[in-house]
Motif scaffolding. Structure first.
Motif, PDB file in Angstrom:
ATOM      1  N   GLU A 382      83.624 -30.000  56.514  1.00  0.00           N
ATOM      2  CA  GLU A 382      84.581 -29.113  55.860  1.00  0.00           C
ATOM      3  C   GLU A 382      85.908 -29.826  55.597  1.00  0.00           C
ATOM      4  O   GLU A 382      86.452 -29.769  54.499  1.00  0.00           O
ATOM      5  N   THR A 383      86.428 -30.521  56.619  1.00  0.00           N
ATOM      6  CA  THR A 383      87.718 -31.209  56.461  1.00  0.00           C
ATOM      7  C   THR A 383      87.557 -32.618  55.903  1.00  0.00           C
ATOM      8  O   THR A 383      88.509 -33.206  55.413  1.00  0.00           O
ATOM      9  N   ARG A 384      86.332 -33.169  56.009  1.00  0.00           N
ATOM     10  CA  ARG A 384      86.029 -34.536  55.580  1.00  0.00           C
ATOM     11  C   ARG A 384      86.869 -35.572  56.333  1.00  0.00           C
ATOM     12  O   ARG A 384      87.145 -36.660  55.820  1.00  0.00           O
ATOM     13  N   GLU A 385      87.266 -35.235  57.559  1.00  0.00           N
ATOM     14  CA  GLU A 385      88.043 -36.171  58.359  1.00  0.00           C
ATOM     15  C   GLU A 385      87.171 -37.376  58.703  1.00  0.00           C
ATOM     16  O   GLU A 385      86.076 -37.229  59.245  1.00  0.00           O
ATOM     17  N   PRO A 386      87.639 -38.577  58.411  1.00  0.00           N
ATOM     18  CA  PRO A 386      86.823 -39.777  58.632  1.00  0.00           C
ATOM     19  C   PRO A 386      86.521 -39.996  60.107  1.00  0.00           C
ATOM     20  O   PRO A 386      87.345 -39.674  60.975  1.00  0.00           O
TER      21      PRO A 386
END
Length: 447
Positions: A382-386
């Motif tokens: 959802e956030t696409r945090e690496p």
């Protein structure tokens, strides 16, 4: 039949001895993706000093498209070495240099006369291309893009993105270098369609021509048609066409850096051929030499001829040993059979990776063109945090099972797949199975 055969742990006892010597003899800043110590290599298989055989999905960071120890390349090198090794193209005329230049001139897109300058590395190719563009335009400014990797010389490091990994502590850098964001379809603005996002990126490009630099001050715009180190981001054709239009309008030299994405990797000899856009200069290296140190700057003859006599060149540029290797390599790379195989390998990888995306929550995206493919890991879809830690974990796990890999991406949270195109279907399936096992184990830990 398994092509991976492990007789010891990776690294084994002999490898550990060599790794200790490396630690004591080489600077610690010289990183390594794995602890594999090579004894020999053939095709897509690497044999280490402990008798283990591993599959190579890194390909020397895209350097071995025709495979390790390709017979035609090896034979050409042996024949040339028996004649002479080098006499320096600044002193004498070397026919293999001319033959390679003629070959590249014929293959590079564009219906105009072309010339080629040879050098030793991708960095040198980019440095020469930019300097030639400056000389031709009588301007100093250069535009580049976030996520780009262009080399480690002072000029090319100034163009390279990813500050903490490549540039920290190594300044000062070259002035008159301007950097803007490259389109990233995976991280496009929420709520936008692909076309709306490309429109937005083009609008930001136009704004940069007002806010950051006047286009009439630009000597060159340099871009990778598919970013390599940046995470296999394919630059949309419409965006590349925008660059081409601006370059034509203001007399700017458009430079395509094809060092990683070229040489048949994507199913075309040059990746930019997928878009129909024709740059003024193309930089080549890595797989054109099948492991030999050689690079090329190929461009419009009028631009390439701009520097004064003696203004370009170097002692080792156009080494005949490297040239004959590149000639044989390019004959293979540009063949219909090889390009077709590149598409086949890429499609197999693509189809497999797409199934992983559905199965494993740690995978945010899978992407690429042809046999240039990548898996991006995230902490949350959802956030696409690496998630760079999981990428490291997967590489370490997969390597222990006999698969050589390397990371990529602006956030170092991706694993790039660049196996030699000559890899067999069985080897490809085996390597992908090993990689999936490592991903599955990492995914399970995070549930």
């Amino acid at each position: 039949m398994s092509h991976i055969e492990l007789k010891t742990a990776i690294p084994g006892p002999n490898s550990l001895q060599v790794l200790e010597r490396r630690k004591n003899a080489l600077p610690s800043g010289l990183a390594k993706s794995t602890e594999v110590v090579v004894e020999r290599a053939d095709g897509a298989v690497v044999y280490d000093v402990d008798g283990n055989s591993l599959l190579d999905f890194a390909g020397g960071i895209g350097m071995i498209n025709v495979g390790h120890s390709n017979a035609a390349v090896v034979n050409a090198i042996k024949t040339q070495v028996d004649k002479y090794i080098h006499t320096c193209s600044l002193v004498t005329t070397i026919e293999p240099y001319i033959e390679l230049a003629e070959l590249l001139n014929s293959l590079t897109p564009g219906d105009f006369p072309k010339k080629t300058l040879l050098a030793n590395s991708g960095s040198e190719a980019v440095e020469n291309a930019v300097n030639i563009a400056k000389y031709y335009t009588k301007r100093n400014a250069v535009l580049c893009f976030e996520g780009a990797y262009h080399g480690r010389t002072t000029l090319t490091l100034s163009l390279t993105s990813k500050y903490s990994l490549f540039k920290k502590g190594l300044g000062s850098f070259v002035t008159d270098v301007y950097r803007i964001a490259a389109p990233s379809m995976y991280r496009k603005i929420e709520g936008m369609t692909d076309e709306q996002y490309i429109d937005y990126c083009i609008k930001k490009f136009d704004e940069a021509m007002i806010a950051q630099v006047d286009p009439e001050a630009l000597a060159a715009i340099i871009i990778e048609p598919i970013q390599g180190e940046g995470g296999f981001l394919q630059i949309p054709a419409r965006y590349l066409q925008k660059i081409r239009t601006v370059c034509d309008k203001y007399g700017i030299v458009m430079i395509a850096d094809e060092i990683q994405c070229g040489a048949g990797r994507t199913g075309k000899f040059f990746a930019i051929e997928h878009t129909g856009v024709v740059p003024d200069i193309i930089c080549s290296a890595k797989s054109i030499g099948a492991g030999m140190p050689i690079s090329a700057v190929t461009g419009k003859a009028a631009i390439m001829d701009a520097p004064h006599l003696g203004g370009v060149g170097g002692t080792y540029g156009g080494s005949p040993v490297a040239c004959v290797a590149a000639i044989e390599t390019i004959k293979i790379l540009q063949s219909e059979a090889f390009l077709s195989r590149s598409v086949q390998v890429g499609e197999t990888i693509r189809a497999t990776l797409e199934t992983w995306k559905d199965k494993y929550g740690i995978i945010g995206d899978v992407r690429g063109v042809g046999a240039m493919r990548l898996v991006e890991f995230v902490k949350s879809r959802e956030t696409r945090e690496p998630d760079m830690e999981v990428a490291l974990e997967v590489i370490k796990d997969a390597t222990s099972k006999g698969l050589i890999l390397i990371r990529a991406g602006l956030f170092s949270n991706c694993i790039r797949l660049l196996p030699p195109i000559v890899i067999t279907d069985e080897q490809l399936a085996e390597g992908l199975s090993v990689l999936e096992g490592a991903i599955a184990r990492a995914d399970e830990k995070r549930k």
